[in-house]
Motif scaffolding. Sequence first.
Motif, PDB file in Angstrom:
ATOM      1  N   ARG A 122      -5.610   3.512  -4.597  1.00 23.30           N
ATOM      2  CA  ARG A 122      -6.951   3.029  -4.204  1.00 23.30           C
ATOM      3  C   ARG A 122      -6.937   1.622  -3.635  1.00 23.30           C
ATOM      4  O   ARG A 122      -7.567   1.338  -2.622  1.00 23.30           O
ATOM      5  N   ASP A 123      -6.218   0.722  -4.315  1.00 25.30           N
ATOM      6  CA  ASP A 123      -6.367  -0.713  -4.042  1.00 25.30           C
ATOM      7  C   ASP A 123      -5.104  -1.417  -3.564  1.00 25.30           C
ATOM      8  O   ASP A 123      -5.164  -2.603  -3.230  1.00 25.30           O
ATOM      9  N   GLY A 124      -3.972  -0.731  -3.583  1.00 29.64           N
ATOM     10  CA  GLY A 124      -2.716  -1.409  -3.287  1.00 29.64           C
ATOM     11  C   GLY A 124      -2.257  -2.192  -4.504  1.00 29.64           C
ATOM     12  O   GLY A 124      -2.844  -2.096  -5.585  1.00 29.64           O
ATOM     13  N   ASP A 149       0.900   3.373   2.267  1.00 31.56           N
ATOM     14  CA  ASP A 149       1.439   3.468   3.622  1.00 31.56           C
ATOM     15  C   ASP A 149       2.786   2.750   3.720  1.00 31.56           C
ATOM     16  O   ASP A 149       3.722   3.253   4.343  1.00 31.56           O
ATOM     17  N   HIS A 150       2.907   1.584   3.094  1.00 28.73           N
ATOM     18  CA  HIS A 150       4.193   0.879   3.093  1.00 28.73           C
ATOM     19  C   HIS A 150       5.271   1.726   2.419  1.00 28.73           C
ATOM     20  O   HIS A 150       6.396   1.816   2.914  1.00 28.73           O
ATOM     21  N   THR A 194       0.828  -1.195   0.000  1.00 32.98           N
ATOM     22  CA  THR A 194       0.000   0.000   0.000  1.00 32.98           C
ATOM     23  C   THR A 194       0.870   1.256   0.000  1.00 32.98           C
ATOM     24  O   THR A 194       2.088   1.182   0.230  1.00 32.98           O
TER      25      THR A 194
END
Length: 71
Positions: free
Chosen positions: A39-41, A4-5, A2
């Motif tokens: 949106r979805d990773g 975030d990662h 994601t």
Amino acid sequence: MTLDHVRRTPGFGVREGFCAQGGRRWFAYYGLDWGAFVRDGIEAEVLEATGDALGARVVAFARAEAAGGQP
């Protein structure tokens, strides 16, 4: 994987994470859809398939985190 990662993966410099602007350019370079990623990773295997060190680093960080360890 994601966004975030990407933002939390220890970078190659003194700052933690990678910026979204650089991420957009990186995704464009490899023909990946940045909007869909946000949106979805994205599957780890897609990043690994690029053969790029940045992608490998993000994947390693996320996998270590998921396993409860430190990268």
